[in-house]
Design a protein around this motif. Structure first.
Motif, PDB file in Angstrom:
ATOM      1  N   PRO A   1       0.828  -1.217   0.000  1.00  0.00           N
ATOM      2  CA  PRO A   1       0.000   0.000   0.000  1.00  0.00           C
ATOM      3  C   PRO A   1       0.857   1.259   0.000  1.00  0.00           C
ATOM      4  N   LEU A   2       0.373   2.303  -0.653  1.00  0.00           N
ATOM      5  CA  LEU A   2       1.070   3.582  -0.606  1.00  0.00           C
ATOM      6  C   LEU A   2       1.015   4.138   0.811  1.00  0.00           C
ATOM      7  N   PRO A   3       2.047   4.861   1.225  1.00  0.00           N
ATOM      8  CA  PRO A   3       2.049   5.400   2.584  1.00  0.00           C
ATOM      9  C   PRO A   3       0.924   6.402   2.792  1.00  0.00           C
ATOM     10  N   SER A   4       0.447   6.509   4.044  1.00  0.00           N
ATOM     11  CA  SER A   4      -0.613   7.462   4.367  1.00  0.00           C
ATOM     12  C   SER A   4      -0.131   8.881   4.117  1.00  0.00           C
ATOM     13  N   ARG A   5      -1.024   9.711   3.610  1.00  0.00           N
ATOM     14  CA  ARG A   5      -0.668  11.113   3.362  1.00  0.00           C
ATOM     15  C   ARG A   5      -1.100  12.014   4.515  1.00  0.00           C
ATOM     16  N   LEU A   6      -1.711  11.421   5.560  1.00  0.00           N
ATOM     17  CA  LEU A   6      -2.094  12.203   6.731  1.00  0.00           C
ATOM     18  C   LEU A   6      -0.899  12.407   7.645  1.00  0.00           C
ATOM     19  N   SER A   7      -0.695  13.625   8.088  1.00  0.00           N
ATOM     20  CA  SER A   7       0.377  13.900   9.043  1.00  0.00           C
ATOM     21  C   SER A   7      -0.078  13.518  10.450  1.00  0.00           C
ATOM     22  N   GLU A   8       0.875  13.346  11.363  1.00  0.00           N
ATOM     23  CA  GLU A   8       0.523  13.048  12.757  1.00  0.00           C
ATOM     24  C   GLU A   8      -0.319  14.174  13.361  1.00  0.00           C
ATOM     25  N   LYS A   9      -0.046  15.406  12.962  1.00  0.00           N
ATOM     26  CA  LYS A   9      -0.814  16.551  13.464  1.00  0.00           C
ATOM     27  C   LYS A   9      -2.267  16.445  13.020  1.00  0.00           C
ATOM     28  N   GLU A  10      -2.493  16.050  11.758  1.00  0.00           N
ATOM     29  CA  GLU A  10      -3.851  15.913  11.243  1.00  0.00           C
ATOM     30  C   GLU A  10      -4.591  14.772  11.941  1.00  0.00           C
ATOM     31  N   LYS A  11      -3.885  13.672  12.187  1.00  0.00           N
ATOM     32  CA  LYS A  11      -4.504  12.541  12.890  1.00  0.00           C
ATOM     33  C   LYS A  11      -4.926  12.950  14.308  1.00  0.00           C
ATOM     34  N   ALA A  12      -4.040  13.691  15.002  1.00  0.00           N
ATOM     35  CA  ALA A  12      -4.344  14.124  16.366  1.00  0.00           C
ATOM     36  C   ALA A  12      -5.527  15.083  16.387  1.00  0.00           C
ATOM     37  N   ALA A  13      -5.596  15.992  15.398  1.00  0.00           N
ATOM     38  CA  ALA A  13      -6.696  16.943  15.330  1.00  0.00           C
ATOM     39  C   ALA A  13      -8.019  16.212  15.080  1.00  0.00           C
ATOM     40  N   HIS A  14      -7.982  15.192  14.235  1.00  0.00           N
ATOM     41  CA  HIS A  14      -9.196  14.417  13.962  1.00  0.00           C
ATOM     42  C   HIS A  14      -9.665  13.681  15.217  1.00  0.00           C
ATOM     43  N   ALA A  15      -8.715  13.058  15.938  1.00  0.00           N
ATOM     44  CA  ALA A  15      -9.065  12.332  17.156  1.00  0.00           C
ATOM     45  C   ALA A  15      -9.678  13.276  18.195  1.00  0.00           C
ATOM     46  N   ALA A  16      -9.102  14.468  18.308  1.00  0.00           N
ATOM     47  CA  ALA A  16      -9.624  15.439  19.277  1.00  0.00           C
ATOM     48  C   ALA A  16     -11.039  15.871  18.893  1.00  0.00           C
ATOM     49  N   PHE A  17     -11.293  16.045  17.606  1.00  0.00           N
ATOM     50  CA  PHE A  17     -12.626  16.435  17.156  1.00  0.00           C
ATOM     51  C   PHE A  17     -13.647  15.327  17.444  1.00  0.00           C
ATOM     52  N   VAL A  18     -13.280  14.085  17.180  1.00  0.00           N
ATOM     53  CA  VAL A  18     -14.190  12.960  17.411  1.00  0.00           C
ATOM     54  C   VAL A  18     -14.576  12.878  18.884  1.00  0.00           C
ATOM     55  N   GLU A  19     -13.645  13.186  19.798  1.00  0.00           N
ATOM     56  CA  GLU A  19     -13.935  13.138  21.240  1.00  0.00           C
ATOM     57  C   GLU A  19     -15.040  14.121  21.619  1.00  0.00           C
ATOM     58  N   THR A  20     -15.141  15.223  20.881  1.00  0.00           N
ATOM     59  CA  THR A  20     -16.171  16.220  21.196  1.00  0.00           C
ATOM     60  C   THR A  20     -17.571  15.774  20.775  1.00  0.00           C
ATOM     61  N   LEU A  21     -17.687  14.689  20.021  1.00  0.00           N
ATOM     62  CA  LEU A  21     -18.978  14.254  19.496  1.00  0.00           C
ATOM     63  C   LEU A  21     -19.721  13.323  20.442  1.00  0.00           C
ATOM     64  N   GLY A  22     -19.032  12.876  21.497  1.00  0.00           N
ATOM     65  CA  GLY A  22     -19.691  11.985  22.460  1.00  0.00           C
ATOM     66  C   GLY A  22     -19.483  10.519  22.131  1.00  0.00           C
ATOM     67  N   GLU A  23     -19.837   9.654  23.103  1.00  0.00           N
ATOM     68  CA  GLU A  23     -19.566   8.225  22.954  1.00  0.00           C
ATOM     69  C   GLU A  23     -20.427   7.559  21.897  1.00  0.00           C
ATOM     70  N   ASP A  24     -21.586   8.160  21.574  1.00  0.00           N
ATOM     71  CA  ASP A  24     -22.482   7.545  20.599  1.00  0.00           C
ATOM     72  C   ASP A  24     -22.159   7.913  19.161  1.00  0.00           C
ATOM     73  N   ALA A  25     -21.174   8.743  18.962  1.00  0.00           N
ATOM     74  CA  ALA A  25     -20.812   9.147  17.610  1.00  0.00           C
ATOM     75  C   ALA A  25     -20.303   7.952  16.813  1.00  0.00           C
ATOM     76  N   LEU A  26     -20.698   7.884  15.546  1.00  0.00           N
ATOM     77  CA  LEU A  26     -20.295   6.762  14.688  1.00  0.00           C
ATOM     78  C   LEU A  26     -18.787   6.628  14.650  1.00  0.00           C
ATOM     79  N   TRP A  27     -18.070   7.747  14.562  1.00  0.00           N
ATOM     80  CA  TRP A  27     -16.619   7.700  14.404  1.00  0.00           C
ATOM     81  C   TRP A  27     -15.910   7.275  15.695  1.00  0.00           C
ATOM     82  N   ALA A  28     -16.624   7.300  16.814  1.00  0.00           N
ATOM     83  CA  ALA A  28     -16.016   6.904  18.082  1.00  0.00           C
ATOM     84  C   ALA A  28     -16.095   5.405  18.293  1.00  0.00           C
ATOM     85  N   LYS A  29     -16.849   4.698  17.416  1.00  0.00           N
ATOM     86  CA  LYS A  29     -17.016   3.256  17.571  1.00  0.00           C
ATOM     87  C   LYS A  29     -16.006   2.531  16.713  1.00  0.00           C
ATOM     88  N   SER A  30     -15.366   1.512  17.281  1.00  0.00           N
ATOM     89  CA  SER A  30     -14.366   0.747  16.523  1.00  0.00           C
ATOM     90  C   SER A  30     -15.040  -0.357  15.742  1.00  0.00           C
TER      91      SER A  30
END
Length: 229
Positions: free
Chosen positions: A200-229
């Motif tokens: 597979p080609l390497p991910s084009r997301l930077s660590e900063k972008e990944k961290a920002a996405h994770a922080a945003f998902v936390e604000t959506l609450g436990e029932d958010a689709l993106w918070a479920k594995s």
């Protein structure tokens, strides 16, 4: 749709100045997917290898001395190409050499409209930006670390990855079945089936972008689709 991603190595810049092809490489694609089938041939140019050509290719006259002449492999080469689209970087250069060689051994020429020029595609997509094969590898994050010297088959394999990125990756084929494998039956080209990209080609997301996405998902609450594995 069958395509051959192709590259040639030569002794110089113009066949009508006496320069010849010394290597041809090709990678077969069907439906924009590599089949695993390749073509590779070294060729005795029947002339001396200029120092600048040796510096670029690393191919010596001694190495080529026992290799076949172009006329000896011309029909095999044409049979491999068939009526497939020839995907070439700076196609006018390679096609000029190939057709000169074919003309000299009285074989049918390859129509220019059979060639698809990835250099032209890259210049249309990224006007004003470097469009060499190395520059496109950097743009798309394609590993070309083995490309210390120019080699026709290696360059064809790299160009195949570049070409697929230029046309939008593997999306045109919409290949969703990971079970597809390369198969060959009785040498019939139509029996080949595409295989998934081996690495597979390497991910084009930077660590900063990944961290920002994770922080945003936390604000959506436990029932958010993106918070479920």
């Amino acid at each position: 749709m069958r395509e051959i991603v192709m590259d040639t190595e030569t002794t110089g810049l113009d066949p009508y100045d006496g320069h010849r092809i010394v290597e041809i490489g090709g990678v077969e694609l069907i439906g924009h997917m590599p089949t695993g089938r390749t073509y590779h041939q070294y060729i005795n140019p029947k002339r001396s290898m200029p120092k600048e050509a040796f510096d670029v290719h690393g191919i010596s006259e001694e190495f080529l001395a026992d290799k076949p002449l172009f006329e000896d492999i011309a029909q095999e080469f044409l049979d491999f190409c068939g009526d497939a689209t020839l995907v070439i970087h700076n196609a006018s250069f390679d096609m000029k050499f190939l057709n000169a060689e074919l003309e000299w051994c009285k074989k049918p020429l390859l129509p220019m409209d059979q060639a698809l020029d990835t250099l032209a595609i890259a210049r249309r997509r990224f006007p004003g930006s470097p469009a060499s094969l190395d520059a496109l590898c950097r743009r798309f994050g394609i590993d070309n670390s083995n490309r210390e010297l120019h080699g026709a088959l290696l360059d064809s394999e790299i160009l195949a990855d570049v070409y697929l990125e230029l046309i939008g990756g593997r999306q045109p084929g919409l290949v969703l079945d990971g079970a597809q494998q390369v198969t060959k039956v009785s040498g019939d080209t139509d029996s080949w089936r595409p295989e998934p990209r081996p690495n597979p080609l390497p991910s084009r997301l930077s660590e900063k972008e990944k961290a920002a996405h994770a922080a945003f998902v936390e604000t959506l609450g436990e029932d958010a689709l993106w918070a479920k594995s």
